[in-house]
Design a protein around this motif. Structure first.
Motif: not given
Lengths: 131, 805
Positions: B673-678, B736-745, B662-668
């Motif tokens: 997302g981070q890479n995409l938005f970056s 967008g990044l925050d959104l992705v990060q929040g979702g990932g967390n 789970f953690v690996g999936t979330a981190n991936s």
């Protein structure tokens, strides 16, 4: 204190005491029998009481009576033994005194009227010496 | 309604109040008469005051005070007794009156009962009567208890005193002797009490001994049940004058018959006198005693005129299990003496058989001794009963008591013979079954070493006192090893059963035929003697076989043996106690008897010695099986624990992997997302930067034709527009990044919560399973162990014989 022993009277008293003590033997047996009678009558129906009585009789009453008789006998026999010792000693003193008096020739033959009684006065006790 | 009788039998045979009252009063009256003599004595004694004047006069004159006071105190005791009895009589009278009334009321109720139809009414009439009857019974019981309590409260008023003087007219010597005899002959008598009795006897004159016996006949036949050490007994006997010895033989034969130092002829004369007295009816005896006395008497009669005489050299007629030792031949002059100690269930009610066994041994020894030997059949201890009624054989207490007595008699024989003819014979011990257990205790206590010992069909020895043949007080044989011989027949399953079952008693005993013990082990199977004559096997436990039925099937493997032992423990080992006729250990022409005769005679050259009997292999393996049985529940618990631990570890490992997944999936996802938005941000920035710079360059290229102010203005405007675009793009990217990060967390937290929940749930489930499993296995283990061990111990502890000595 001076020794004053009326040997004959003491002996008579001790003899009488022995007679009285002798009566305690059948008296003890009578007590024994009286308790045994109750024991027998209660055996079976009141076994607990009969057993308690039996123990009481053999371990308490008979022993107490025997000890009391032994003490009485010790008193009588002990006193008798003392009196006999006294009597033996007294006889010995008498014999020795007579022997001593017989071996003193310087007085010569008795004077008319016999030997003064003071020569054989060893004290004030009443002395009855039995041979 | 039908009348149901009411039980008033509990108070039916109460003593008569009046008779009891009278008899109770008589006790006091007679005691007063006794005391009255001392009052008279005291009064007469006072007359001494005028006749006796001496320094110690006071002591003499008061000498009769104590007896008088004591006699008065005895009257007080008798008064207490009388009161207790009369209170009881009064209570009985009261109960009797109530009973009379009750019986009348019951009769009336019975009359009315026929007319009553309603059971409820019937009960209302009958129940109170039942209650009254019960109350009366209770009152009667209480009255008896009250009386007993009051009687027990009466205590001695004097202390024991010795007669210092000749008894004169009193028989005080007999009284003292009687008291000492009672104390010394009690079941729990102490060594000091026994010594006191002997010491007193030693001081009594022959006449006093005679008088004492007349006064107290019980002393003729009942003596101390326990012995003083042999040397003390010898000292006592040799300290007596010939007249005193003679008086004891005649008047107190129980003493002379059982005192070391007396010749065996004197002992036999004395004991046979006691036996005659026990048989002639002058003393109360039980049926069991009568049977034993008669059996002993019968055993003393030699079968033919050419057989050696038999003598009762030790005898204790007390209890329902009298003890005796009967010698074949004259012990006083024998060159060799063998004491053959009996085993489990032996008692003098079967003395004839024991003496017959001894006769068989005597006969078997004859070729080796020429007839100068003696054999003693010895039932000199209270042997235990057998399964299943008694488990006493599992315990050693009877063996310990018997062992001490046997040791005394062995040493006594040595000392007595040394004293009387200076020629100590060859002394041997033979012991059977539990007798071996007992004899081992004896042979660790004796002062003198015996010449040999022969154990047959042993029920085991206490390793705490003898775990090796070297521990026994036995001389060495010609081969340099202790002359300790042992045999164990293959067909005798009782003996190993006894050793096996001893672990449920107080001491786990060892076999003398086990190689670890170090005895010289002899065979008891078919063989031939040194002249080639055939000898029979022993096929059971008995000394003398009498069983003509189906022979016991000998177990040939562990399963059959286990079944036998189980049956034996339940008392159902059919045939186990039976030995084929002619195939006992001491039956004539058996290998066992032949070996015994040679050992006792010291003729052991050429005997085939082994180290261990085959039955010991059975015992060892069965013990091992038992241990395994005992360990099995524990091993089951351990196995379950291991299984559940493994299951827990597996579950935990799986859940950890799930969490990691789970953690690996979330981190991936987060990283993606981070890479995409970056990238988007960077792309946007680059694009806008190019656009701005392009616009700037464009403006600059085109505006370069205009004035500088316009160019600056345009540049500034373009720059602001470009920067605004860059900032907007950046904000958009960051949002967008925050959104992705929040979702990932959120996804990661959810995964962690899920993992934790699953782990906790699984852990609890696993723990519950382990607990349940452990409880279940624990119950099974407890139950099994209780059955296998505690159950047998309890059975063992509750089926012991009543001690008689």
């Amino acid at each position: 204190m001076a020794w004053i022993v009326d040997v004959a009277a003491v002996k008579t008293l001790l003899s009488s005491a022995e007679g009285t003590l002798e009566l305690t033997e059948p008296a003890k047996d009578a007590v024994n029998t009286a308790v045994e009678t109750v024991e027998t009558s209660l055996a079976g129906e009141c076994e607990g009481i009969a057993t308690a009585l039996s123990t009481l009789r053999t371990d308490v009453l008979v022993n107490d009576m025997t000890d009391t008789m032994t003490r009485g006998n010790n008193a009588i026999q002990g006193t008798g033994e003392s009196v006999r010792a006294f009597q033996t000693m007294d006889a010995e003193m008498r014999d020795r005194a007579q022997s001593m008096s017989a071996s003193v020739p310087v007085y010569g033959p008795p004077a008319p009227g016999g030997v003064p009684s003071s020569m054989f006065n060893f004290g004030t006790r009443n002395r009855t010496v039995e041979s | 309604m039908k009348w149901i009788p009411i039980d008033v039998s509990a108070t039916a045979n109460m003593p008569d109040e009046s008779t009891l009252t009278t008899r109770a009063a008589a006790i006091e009256t007679k005691t007063k008469a006794f005391s009255g003599h001392f009052t008279d004595l005291h009064t007469a004694w006072n007359g001494l005051s005028g006749l006796y004047q001496a320094p110690a006069q006071q002591q003499v004159l008061t000498a009769m005070n104590t007896p008088k006071t004591a006699a008065e105190d005895i009257v007080d005791s008798s008064t207490s007794i009388k009161n207790a009895l009369q209170d009881f009589a009064t209570a009985v009278g009261d109960i009797q009156a109530k009973r009379t009334t009750l019986v009348g009321d019951i009769a009336d109720a019975k009359t009315q009962f026929d007319a009553i139809l309603d059971p409820q009414v019937g009960r209302l009439i009958r129940d109170p009567l039942v209650k009254r009857a019960a109350n009366l019974a209770t009152e009667y019981t209480t009255a008896q208890q009250t009386c007993v309590t009051a009687l027990k409260a009466v205590d001695r008023v004097t202390t024991d005193v010795t007669s210092h003087y000749a008894p004169g007219i009193l028989d005080l010597v007999s009284n003292d002797a009687e008291r000492l005899q009672r104390a010394a002959s009690g079941q729990d008598s102490t060594p000091a009490q026994i010594r006191a009795y002997y010491a007193y006897l030693g001081k009594m004159s022959p006449d006093e001994i005679t008088t004492f016996a007349k006064e107290y006949p019980e002393a003729m036949v009942y003596g101390p049940r326990n012995s003083m050490p042999a040397r003390e007994q010898v000292d006592f006997w040799t300290g007596l004058s010939p007249a005193q010895q003679s008086a004891l033989i005649t008047s107190l034969p129980i003493i002379a018959g059982n005192t070391e130092g007396a010749t065996y002829a004197q002992r036999a004369e004395s004991n046979e006198r006691v036996l005659r007295m026990m048989l002639d009816g002058r003393f109360p005896t039980t049926a069991a005693q009568d049977k034993a006395y008669q059996a002993i008497a019968n055993s003393l009669v030699a079968p033919t005129a050419s057989d050696p005489d038999r003598h009762l050299i030790s005898f204790d007629p007390s209890t329902d299990k009298p003890l005796a030792g009967v010698s074949i031949g004259n012990v006083d002059g024998a060159s060799q003496v063998t004491i053959n100690a009996s085993g489990i269930t032996s008692k003098t009610q079967g003395m004839e058989g024991e003496v017959e066994n001894a006769q068989a041994l005597w006969d078997a020894q004859l070729p080796y001794t020429g007839g100068t030997h003696s054999v003693i059949a010895w039932i000199g201890y209270d042997s235990p009963g057998g399964f299943p009624a008694s488990t006493e054989v599992n315990y050693t207490d009877k063996a310990r008591v018997g062992g001490a007595e046997l040791a005394t008699q062995l040493d006594g024989m040595h000392l007595t013979r040394a004293l009387n003819d200076g020629n100590v014979p060859r002394i041997n011990v033979g012991a059977h079954s539990y007798g071996t257990t007992m004899a081992a205790y004896a042979l660790t206590q004796t002062e003198f070493d015996v010449d040999s010992v022969y154990f047959y069909g042993s029920a085991g020895l206490d390793p705490q006192v003898a775990d090796s043949a070297d521990d026994l007080h036995v001389k060495d044989a010609d081969n340099g090893r202790p002359a300790v011989y042992a045999t164990q027949a293959m067909g005798d399953l009782v003996a190993p059963g006894g050793i096996f079952s001893s672990q449920f008693g107080d001491v786990a005993r060892i076999s003398p035929t086990d190689d670890a013990f170090g005895a010289q082990v002899l065979d008891a199977e078919e063989s031939v003697d040194e002249y080639g004559r055939p000898l029979k096997a022993t096929t059971g436990h008995s000394g003398h076989g009498t069983y003509d039925g189906q022979p016991l099937s000998v177990p040939h493997n562990q399963v059959e043996l286990a079944k036998f032992l189980f049956d034996y423990a339940k008392g159902e080992a059919i045939g186990a106690y039976d030995t084929e006729t002619g195939h006992g250990y001491l039956d004539r022409d058996t290998t066992s008897l032949h070996h015994y005769a040679r050992v006792a005679s010291g003729n052991t050259s050429g005997l085939e010695i082994t180290d261990q009997a085959a039955t010991d292999d059975f015992v060892e393996s069965s013990t091992e099986r038992l241990n395994r049985l005992m360990a099995a529940p524990g091993e089951l618990v351990d196995g379950g624990q291991r299984t559940f631990n493994s299951a827990t570890d597996g579950t935990q490992s799986g859940l950890n992997a799930l969490q990691d997944s789970f953690v690996g999936t979330a981190n991936s996802a987060f990283d993606g997302g981070q890479n995409l938005f970056s990238s988007a941000t960077k792309g946007g920035q680059s694009f806008l930067s190019h656009a701005a710079n392009g616009g700037f360059d464009f403006v600059q290229d085109h505006v370069g034709l205009g004035d500088n102010d316009t160019i600056d203005s345009l540049q500034e405007g373009a720059s602001d527009a470009g920067n605004g675009l860059v900032d907007g793009t950046r904000d958009l990217a960051n949002g967008g990044l925050d959104l992705v990060q929040g979702g990932g967390n959120t996804v990661a937290d959810g995964a962690a919560d899920l993992r934790n929940f699953l782990i906790d749930d699984q852990q609890e489930s696993v723990n519950n399973n382990i607990d349940s499993g452990q409880k279940l296995v624990g119950v099974v283990a407890d139950s099994t162990q209780r059955t296998a061990e505690y159950g047998l111990r309890e059975y063992s502890a509750t089926h012991r014989d009543e001690p008689t000595r």
